[in-house]
Design a protein around this motif. Structure first.
Motif, short mmCIF file in Angstrom:
data_model
loop_
_atom_site.label_atom_id
_atom_site.label_comp_id
_atom_site.label_asym_id
_atom_site.label_seq_id
_atom_site.Cartn_x
_atom_site.Cartn_y
_atom_site.Cartn_z
N UNK A 26 76.39 12.31 -27.91
CA UNK A 26 75.07 11.92 -27.40
C UNK A 26 75.09 11.85 -25.88
N UNK A 27 73.92 11.89 -25.26
CA UNK A 27 73.86 11.77 -23.80
C UNK A 27 74.46 10.45 -23.32
N UNK A 28 75.02 10.47 -22.14
CA UNK A 28 75.60 9.27 -21.54
C UNK A 28 74.57 8.14 -21.55
N UNK A 29 75.03 6.94 -21.87
CA UNK A 29 74.15 5.78 -21.92
C UNK A 29 73.58 5.51 -23.30
N UNK A 30 73.81 6.41 -24.26
CA UNK A 30 73.32 6.20 -25.62
C UNK A 30 74.19 5.16 -26.31
N UNK A 47 72.75 18.07 -15.74
CA UNK A 47 72.99 16.66 -15.49
C UNK A 47 73.11 15.84 -16.77
N UNK A 48 72.76 16.41 -17.90
CA UNK A 48 72.86 15.70 -19.17
C UNK A 48 74.27 15.92 -19.71
N UNK A 49 75.05 14.85 -19.73
CA UNK A 49 76.43 14.94 -20.18
C UNK A 49 76.55 14.28 -21.55
N UNK A 50 77.05 15.05 -22.51
CA UNK A 50 77.26 14.48 -23.84
C UNK A 50 78.60 13.76 -23.87
#
Length: 113
Positions: A85-89, A15-18
């Motif tokens: 980086x992970x989405x939302x960074x 679920x962690x999308x860069x």
């Protein structure tokens, strides 16, 4: 049982999308520590972030990035530093000093373009 645990572990980490994050602005200062860390103070963060280590796994690229940063400071040039980086960074929320993520590239902008 082992297969179910492995599947759950893969689903949890999947679920962690860069995504690429582009931090652009000017660098007010740059310094290199005795341990090899190259630190910049970019306008997008207004705090020190380490971009690489000259004694790390890729000292040639790091040395080039250090010279790019010094040139950008000396000539008051805009730069872009890219991170995955992970989405939302965001650039403003980058970790500081040695806790900063490793960039994927370092670019100096041509001021006449």
């Amino acid at each position: 049982m082992k297969r179910a645990i492995l599947t759950l572990a893969l689903l949890a980490t999947g679920n962690v999308v860069a995504q690429p994050i582009y931090c652009s602005g000017k660098i007010s200062s740059v310094y290199i520590q005795s341990d090899g860390n190259v630190n910049i103070n970019g306008t997008w963060r207004n705090s020190w972030t380490s971009i690489c280590n000259t004694k790390g796994s890729d000292p040639i690229t790091c040395s080039l990035w250090a010279s790019y940063a010094a040139s950008a400071v000396q000539n008051n040039l805009k730069v872009t530093v890219s991170y995955n980086l992970p989405a939302g960074s965001s650039c403003a929320s980058l970790e500081t000093y040695g806790n900063a993520p490793k960039p994927t590239y370092f670019m100096i902008h041509n001021p006449s373009m």
